[in-house]
Motif scaffolding. Sequence first.
Motif, mmCIF file in Angstrom:
data_model
loop_
_atom_site.group_PDB
_atom_site.id
_atom_site.type_symbol
_atom_site.label_atom_id
_atom_site.label_comp_id
_atom_site.label_asym_id
_atom_site.label_seq_id
_atom_site.Cartn_x
_atom_site.Cartn_y
_atom_site.Cartn_z
ATOM 1 N N ARG A 148 13.765 -15.357 24.624
ATOM 2 C CA ARG A 148 14.245 -15.901 25.892
ATOM 3 C C ARG A 148 13.209 -16.805 26.571
ATOM 4 O O ARG A 148 13.566 -17.672 27.346
ATOM 5 N N ILE A 149 11.930 -16.571 26.319
ATOM 6 C CA ILE A 149 10.900 -17.326 27.051
ATOM 7 C C ILE A 149 10.127 -18.289 26.164
ATOM 8 O O ILE A 149 9.170 -18.909 26.626
ATOM 9 N N ASP A 150 10.534 -18.433 24.889
ATOM 10 C CA ASP A 150 9.763 -19.271 23.980
ATOM 11 C C ASP A 150 9.557 -20.692 24.509
ATOM 12 O O ASP A 150 8.434 -21.206 24.538
ATOM 13 N N SER A 151 10.620 -21.327 24.953
ATOM 14 C CA SER A 151 10.503 -22.700 25.448
ATOM 15 C C SER A 151 9.814 -22.759 26.811
ATOM 16 O O SER A 151 9.095 -23.715 27.117
ATOM 17 N N LEU A 152 10.002 -21.724 27.639
ATOM 18 C CA LEU A 152 9.386 -21.700 28.968
ATOM 19 C C LEU A 152 7.872 -21.619 28.878
ATOM 20 O O LEU A 152 7.157 -22.215 29.696
ATOM 21 N N VAL A 153 7.371 -20.894 27.886
ATOM 22 C CA VAL A 153 5.921 -20.773 27.688
ATOM 23 C C VAL A 153 5.292 -22.152 27.531
ATOM 24 O O VAL A 153 4.288 -22.483 28.192
ATOM 25 N N PHE A 154 5.879 -22.977 26.695
ATOM 26 C CA PHE A 154 5.345 -24.322 26.471
ATOM 27 C C PHE A 154 5.496 -25.184 27.727
ATOM 28 O O PHE A 154 4.592 -25.948 28.083
ATOM 29 N N CYS A 155 6.635 -25.067 28.405
ATOM 30 C CA CYS A 155 6.886 -25.882 29.595
ATOM 31 C C CYS A 155 5.891 -25.581 30.704
ATOM 32 O O CYS A 155 5.431 -26.491 31.412
ATOM 33 N N LEU A 156 5.562 -24.317 30.890
ATOM 34 C CA LEU A 156 4.604 -23.933 31.934
ATOM 35 C C LEU A 156 3.245 -24.588 31.696
ATOM 36 O O LEU A 156 2.634 -25.134 32.622
ATOM 37 N N MET A 157 2.782 -24.539 30.465
ATOM 38 C CA MET A 157 1.462 -25.098 30.157
ATOM 39 C C MET A 157 1.440 -26.609 30.351
ATOM 40 O O MET A 157 0.479 -27.166 30.907
ATOM 41 N N ILE A 158 2.491 -27.276 29.915
ATOM 42 C CA ILE A 158 2.535 -28.734 30.049
ATOM 43 C C ILE A 158 2.697 -29.156 31.503
ATOM 44 O O ILE A 158 2.100 -30.152 31.944
ATOM 45 N N PHE A 159 3.479 -28.392 32.285
ATOM 46 C CA PHE A 159 3.662 -28.763 33.684
ATOM 47 C C PHE A 159 2.360 -28.621 34.469
ATOM 48 O O PHE A 159 2.051 -29.461 35.323
ATOM 49 N N ILE A 160 1.597 -27.578 34.179
ATOM 50 C CA ILE A 160 0.293 -27.436 34.832
ATOM 51 C C ILE A 160 -0.597 -28.618 34.455
ATOM 52 O O ILE A 160 -1.343 -29.153 35.293
ATOM 53 N N SER A 161 -0.524 -29.043 33.208
ATOM 54 C CA SER A 161 -1.291 -30.222 32.775
ATOM 55 C C SER A 161 -0.884 -31.457 33.554
ATOM 56 O O SER A 161 -1.733 -32.266 33.963
ATOM 57 N N LEU A 162 0.412 -31.618 33.789
ATOM 58 C CA LEU A 162 0.898 -32.756 34.573
ATOM 59 C C LEU A 162 0.432 -32.666 36.018
ATOM 60 O O LEU A 162 0.088 -33.694 36.639
ATOM 61 N N MET A 163 0.403 -31.457 36.573
ATOM 62 C CA MET A 163 -0.052 -31.281 37.949
ATOM 63 C C MET A 163 -1.531 -31.664 38.073
ATOM 64 O O MET A 163 -1.934 -32.238 39.091
ATOM 65 N N ILE A 164 -2.313 -31.350 37.067
ATOM 66 C CA ILE A 164 -3.728 -31.751 37.054
ATOM 67 C C ILE A 164 -3.831 -33.267 36.955
ATOM 68 O O ILE A 164 -4.611 -33.909 37.659
ATOM 69 N N LEU A 165 -3.020 -33.842 36.060
ATOM 70 C CA LEU A 165 -3.044 -35.297 35.857
ATOM 71 C C LEU A 165 -2.690 -36.054 37.126
ATOM 72 O O LEU A 165 -3.283 -37.098 37.424
ATOM 73 N N PHE A 166 -1.735 -35.529 37.920
ATOM 74 C CA PHE A 166 -1.301 -36.203 39.141
ATOM 75 C C PHE A 166 -2.129 -35.765 40.373
ATOM 76 O O PHE A 166 -1.804 -36.131 41.488
ATOM 77 N N GLY A 167 -3.168 -34.981 40.148
ATOM 78 C CA GLY A 167 -4.086 -34.625 41.229
ATOM 79 C C GLY A 167 -3.588 -33.540 42.169
ATOM 80 O O GLY A 167 -4.181 -33.331 43.226
#
Length: 264
Positions: free
Chosen positions: A242-261
């Motif tokens: 149930r959470i396989d895709s969410l695990v990846f999305c969480l990590m990438i979204f945090i990366s985007l939040m860092i990228l956008f400051g």
Amino acid sequence: MNEKMKIKTIAAIVIIAIVIPPLMFGGWLLKVLEILIALAAGYEACKLDSGKVDYLGTILCFIAEMAMMLVPETHFSVVVAIWLVVLFLVLLIKGKVATDSVVYPFTISVLIGLALRCVDVIYAMDMPGGLIMLYVCLACFMCDTGAYLFGVAFGKHKMIPAISPNKTWEGSIGGYVTGLVVSLVYGLLVLKQLPSGLVIAGSVVLPLVAQVGDLSFSSIKRRFQIKDFSNLIPGHGGVLDRIDSLVFCLMIFISLMILFGVIA
């Protein structure tokens, strides 16, 4: 509605009822949910190799996931290194030759530990964590829902049958567009505190990442020739299913939040 679909529907309603309050309000409810997810993930990861319940492995995996979630950033690599040594030590004590009982629990536990850290980062921000979390979930799960619906209605061309026999390119494209549109509309209307560029980038990237996560975990299941990671959730398989895709999305979204400051 047949009996199988009834069970699946009831289970889905129960899951939603359980996870919505922690995700919306955070606090101790969220911690309890994180603990349950870590425990279930450890259980499912450590039974892959033998197909049997590994109580020691489950406990060790759970401890490792909790440590990765809770330690300061400066200590994270140390926890990962120690966990890898422990896994190899257990392997040697058992006298095993194959390293599957090291590789897969290690990979899954690190992914879960990182994902749980990402959840805590979102809820530690001076912003409504539940609304941001909902955005990530919409990009992820609406993609999954759209892929299923479009796949059933229009699916003809198999995507990667060796990994996921039922997935089609039509379903993949339909799921991507569904996740993109729903998350984008929600994000632009609700998440006014986030940069619009971040919302747009997230809506474009996350549905794609969700499919990568789904296929990645599917490849693990194909390696062990199993349909689901477990039967903890009637009609839905295991928690990792149930959470396989969410695990990846969480990590990438945090990366985007860092990228956008948004995150320093």
